[in-house]
Design a protein around this motif. Sequence first.
Motif, PDB file in Angstrom:
ATOM      1  N   ILE A 210       9.850  17.665  -1.614  1.00 30.56           N
ATOM      2  CA  ILE A 210       9.460  17.150  -0.299  1.00 30.56           C
ATOM      3  C   ILE A 210      10.709  17.065   0.571  1.00 30.56           C
ATOM      4  O   ILE A 210      11.689  16.427   0.193  1.00 30.56           O
ATOM      5  CB  ILE A 210       8.814  15.754  -0.413  1.00 30.56           C
ATOM      6  N   ASP A 211      10.670  17.729   1.722  1.00 32.79           N
ATOM      7  CA  ASP A 211      11.811  17.723   2.632  1.00 32.79           C
ATOM      8  C   ASP A 211      11.637  16.748   3.789  1.00 32.79           C
ATOM      9  O   ASP A 211      12.624  16.255   4.345  1.00 32.79           O
ATOM     10  CB  ASP A 211      12.027  19.126   3.220  1.00 32.79           C
ATOM     11  N   LEU A 212      10.387  16.481   4.155  1.00 35.02           N
ATOM     12  CA  LEU A 212      10.130  15.674   5.346  1.00 35.02           C
ATOM     13  C   LEU A 212       8.766  15.006   5.230  1.00 35.02           C
ATOM     14  O   LEU A 212       7.795  15.634   4.803  1.00 35.02           O
ATOM     15  CB  LEU A 212      10.170  16.559   6.598  1.00 35.02           C
ATOM     16  N   ILE A 213       8.703  13.729   5.618  1.00 30.77           N
ATOM     17  CA  ILE A 213       7.443  12.970   5.615  1.00 30.77           C
ATOM     18  C   ILE A 213       6.970  12.808   7.053  1.00 30.77           C
ATOM     19  O   ILE A 213       7.744  12.397   7.922  1.00 30.77           O
ATOM     20  CB  ILE A 213       7.627  11.601   4.935  1.00 30.77           C
ATOM     21  N   VAL A 214       5.698  13.137   7.286  1.00 30.97           N
ATOM     22  CA  VAL A 214       5.139  13.129   8.642  1.00 30.97           C
ATOM     23  C   VAL A 214       3.828  12.338   8.667  1.00 30.97           C
ATOM     24  O   VAL A 214       2.898  12.692   7.942  1.00 30.97           O
ATOM     25  CB  VAL A 214       4.877  14.567   9.136  1.00 30.97           C
ATOM     26  N   PRO A 215       3.730  11.288   9.483  1.00 34.00           N
ATOM     27  CA  PRO A 215       2.457  10.576   9.609  1.00 34.00           C
ATOM     28  C   PRO A 215       1.519  11.275  10.578  1.00 34.00           C
ATOM     29  O   PRO A 215       1.967  11.918  11.533  1.00 34.00           O
ATOM     30  CB  PRO A 215       2.881   9.207  10.154  1.00 34.00           C
TER      31      PRO A 215
ATOM     32  N   VAL B 278       2.422   9.841  -5.477  1.00 37.67           N
ATOM     33  CA  VAL B 278       3.174  11.080  -5.241  1.00 37.67           C
ATOM     34  C   VAL B 278       4.110  11.375  -6.409  1.00 37.67           C
ATOM     35  O   VAL B 278       4.185  12.510  -6.907  1.00 37.67           O
ATOM     36  CB  VAL B 278       3.975  10.991  -3.921  1.00 37.67           C
ATOM     37  N   GLN B 279       4.807  10.347  -6.870  1.00 38.11           N
ATOM     38  CA  GLN B 279       5.754  10.519  -7.963  1.00 38.11           C
ATOM     39  C   GLN B 279       5.071  10.914  -9.273  1.00 38.11           C
ATOM     40  O   GLN B 279       5.687  11.544 -10.135  1.00 38.11           O
ATOM     41  CB  GLN B 279       6.558   9.236  -8.160  1.00 38.11           C
ATOM     42  N   SER B 280       3.795  10.554  -9.412  1.00 38.11           N
ATOM     43  CA  SER B 280       3.068  10.857 -10.649  1.00 38.11           C
ATOM     44  C   SER B 280       2.530  12.283 -10.690  1.00 38.11           C
ATOM     45  O   SER B 280       2.053  12.731 -11.730  1.00 38.11           O
ATOM     46  CB  SER B 280       1.899   9.877 -10.821  1.00 38.11           C
ATOM     47  N   GLU B 281       2.592  12.989  -9.562  1.00 38.98           N
ATOM     48  CA  GLU B 281       2.045  14.354  -9.470  1.00 38.98           C
ATOM     49  C   GLU B 281       3.170  15.345  -9.163  1.00 38.98           C
ATOM     50  O   GLU B 281       3.641  15.430  -8.029  1.00 38.98           O
ATOM     51  CB  GLU B 281       0.967  14.400  -8.393  1.00 38.98           C
ATOM     52  N   PRO B 282       3.627  16.108 -10.167  1.00 41.84           N
ATOM     53  CA  PRO B 282       4.750  17.041  -9.972  1.00 41.84           C
ATOM     54  C   PRO B 282       4.507  18.076  -8.876  1.00 41.84           C
ATOM     55  O   PRO B 282       5.466  18.572  -8.271  1.00 41.84           O
ATOM     56  CB  PRO B 282       4.888  17.715 -11.340  1.00 41.84           C
ATOM     57  N   ARG B 283       3.252  18.420  -8.604  1.00 40.73           N
ATOM     58  CA  ARG B 283       2.970  19.462  -7.613  1.00 40.73           C
ATOM     59  C   ARG B 283       3.320  19.054  -6.187  1.00 40.73           C
ATOM     60  O   ARG B 283       3.360  19.893  -5.291  1.00 40.73           O
ATOM     61  CB  ARG B 283       1.503  19.876  -7.697  1.00 40.73           C
TER      62      ARG B 283
ATOM     63  N   VAL C 283       6.412   4.780   2.310  1.00 40.33           N
ATOM     64  CA  VAL C 283       6.492   5.918   1.389  1.00 40.33           C
ATOM     65  C   VAL C 283       7.885   6.549   1.478  1.00 40.33           C
ATOM     66  O   VAL C 283       8.493   6.900   0.468  1.00 40.33           O
ATOM     67  CB  VAL C 283       5.403   6.969   1.707  1.00 40.33           C
ATOM     68  N   SER C 284       8.387   6.678   2.701  1.00 40.85           N
ATOM     69  CA  SER C 284       9.718   7.244   2.923  1.00 40.85           C
ATOM     70  C   SER C 284      10.801   6.419   2.235  1.00 40.85           C
ATOM     71  O   SER C 284      11.700   6.966   1.589  1.00 40.85           O
ATOM     72  CB  SER C 284       9.991   7.325   4.429  1.00 40.85           C
ATOM     73  N   LYS C 285      10.719   5.111   2.362  1.00 48.55           N
ATOM     74  CA  LYS C 285      11.707   4.233   1.729  1.00 48.55           C
ATOM     75  C   LYS C 285      11.671   4.374   0.214  1.00 48.55           C
ATOM     76  O   LYS C 285      12.714   4.420  -0.442  1.00 48.55           O
ATOM     77  CB  LYS C 285      11.438   2.783   2.118  1.00 48.55           C
ATOM     78  N   ARG C 286      10.478   4.437  -0.316  1.00 47.82           N
ATOM     79  CA  ARG C 286      10.322   4.509  -1.768  1.00 47.82           C
ATOM     80  C   ARG C 286      10.795   5.856  -2.331  1.00 47.82           C
ATOM     81  O   ARG C 286      11.442   5.918  -3.369  1.00 47.82           O
ATOM     82  CB  ARG C 286       8.857   4.265  -2.128  1.00 47.82           C
ATOM     83  N   LEU C 287      10.462   6.942  -1.626  1.00 56.01           N
ATOM     84  CA  LEU C 287      10.819   8.271  -2.106  1.00 56.01           C
ATOM     85  C   LEU C 287      12.213   8.703  -1.677  1.00 56.01           C
ATOM     86  O   LEU C 287      12.726   9.718  -2.158  1.00 56.01           O
ATOM     87  CB  LEU C 287       9.800   9.303  -1.605  1.00 56.01           C
ATOM     88  N   LYS C 288      12.792   7.944  -0.728  1.00 59.01           N
ATOM     89  CA  LYS C 288      14.119   8.272  -0.193  1.00 59.01           C
ATOM     90  C   LYS C 288      14.127   9.656   0.467  1.00 59.01           C
ATOM     91  O   LYS C 288      15.034  10.466   0.256  1.00 59.01           O
ATOM     92  CB  LYS C 288      15.188   8.182  -1.286  1.00 59.01           C
ATOM     93  N   VAL C 289      13.084   9.901   1.245  1.00 58.98           N
ATOM     94  CA  VAL C 289      12.948  11.142   1.997  1.00 58.98           C
ATOM     95  C   VAL C 289      12.753  10.783   3.469  1.00 58.98           C
ATOM     96  O   VAL C 289      12.036   9.843   3.795  1.00 58.98           O
ATOM     97  CB  VAL C 289      11.736  11.973   1.507  1.00 58.98           C
TER      98      VAL C 289
ATOM     99  N   MET D 230       0.821  -1.201   0.000  1.00 60.21           N
ATOM    100  CA  MET D 230       0.000   0.000   0.000  1.00 60.21           C
ATOM    101  C   MET D 230       0.864   1.265   0.000  1.00 60.21           C
ATOM    102  O   MET D 230       0.590   2.234  -0.714  1.00 60.21           O
ATOM    103  CB  MET D 230      -0.937  -0.022   1.207  1.00 60.21           C
ATOM    104  N   GLY D 231       1.923   1.255   0.807  1.00 54.38           N
ATOM    105  CA  GLY D 231       2.837   2.388   0.846  1.00 54.38           C
ATOM    106  C   GLY D 231       3.540   2.616  -0.476  1.00 54.38           C
ATOM    107  O   GLY D 231       3.761   3.758  -0.896  1.00 54.38           O
ATOM    108  N   ASP D 232       3.887   1.525  -1.159  1.00 59.16           N
ATOM    109  CA  ASP D 232       4.508   1.640  -2.479  1.00 59.16           C
ATOM    110  C   ASP D 232       3.564   2.325  -3.469  1.00 59.16           C
ATOM    111  O   ASP D 232       3.978   3.186  -4.255  1.00 59.16           O
ATOM    112  CB  ASP D 232       4.884   0.255  -3.010  1.00 59.16           C
ATOM    113  N   MET D 233       2.289   1.933  -3.422  1.00 67.33           N
ATOM    114  CA  MET D 233       1.303   2.519  -4.336  1.00 67.33           C
ATOM    115  C   MET D 233       1.067   4.000  -4.021  1.00 67.33           C
ATOM    116  O   MET D 233       0.853   4.813  -4.922  1.00 67.33           O
ATOM    117  CB  MET D 233      -0.003   1.729  -4.280  1.00 67.33           C
ATOM    118  N   MET D 234       1.126   4.348  -2.734  1.00 62.36           N
ATOM    119  CA  MET D 234       0.994   5.754  -2.341  1.00 62.36           C
ATOM    120  C   MET D 234       2.185   6.559  -2.837  1.00 62.36           C
ATOM    121  O   MET D 234       2.039   7.692  -3.327  1.00 62.36           O
ATOM    122  CB  MET D 234       0.842   5.854  -0.826  1.00 62.36           C
TER     123      MET D 234
END
Length: 260
Positions: A142-147, A133-138, A170-176, A125-129
């Motif tokens: 991203i500097d920080l991911i917060v749950p 994110v990666q599909s939407e340039p807007r 999501v953090s692992k996938r985006l490397k943020v 599920m996190g991978d799909m999320m």
Amino acid sequence: MLKNPLALKNDQVKCLALEVAMIDVLLDFLFPQEVCCICRKPGKYNTRRPWCKECQEKMLQMQCSCPTCDKCGKYLENGASLCADCQKTPPGFELARSVGPYNEPYRIAIKVLKFMGRKHLAYCMGDMMAEKVQSEPRFMPIDLIVPVPISSGGLKQRGFNQAELLARQVSKRLKVKMDPRIIYRVKDTPSQVELSREEREKNLQFAFQIEDNRKVYRKNILLVDDVYTTGSTSRECTRVLLEAGAARVCIITWATGKGY
């Protein structure tokens, strides 16, 4: 003789990849899946693909089933660019998006994760999320991911915060970097399920605080939650982040409700 830094870095990447692969094997050993977690169709499933091909195809079809609000991402049944809520009271966040609508099979997946304790579902599920994110340039930068933090009652009952599990993937996938300690609850709010939008907003007033303003000052924040319904939680978390000095806030969830 010391290895050069590049060689050390390559070795670290290889070790990390090996660790991830070993975790996958361990998860599949600990959580053997012989039925689709959504439709219960018999088969061989794993942490990467916990549901069947038919359920996956249905998810993909539902993502493009109708237009979405340009601001909050809720699914619309008319030709408007914004939902009624965003037209009436524009939210403080930059934009919010979800993987799909809060209908089956998306709704079943999140319920299996939350209420049946199938934490390994957060992997896929996190991978799909993250892909959303990666599909939407807007969303960028991203500097920080917060749950979104869970109430102490919910944590005691469930044993984990599903938003944090999703945020970690999501953090692992985006490397943020992800930090679950940024926002904390100062008010243990009751369940929001049966409440109206107005009741939810009142319920959540002053329920959140920022642990350390310096951690979010001038940062572009990606807020992660499981479901976006009325948006009350997302709006309140956004408010405290912006008041603490965050540059902007974007939101990603697994599923979202309908707008009008």
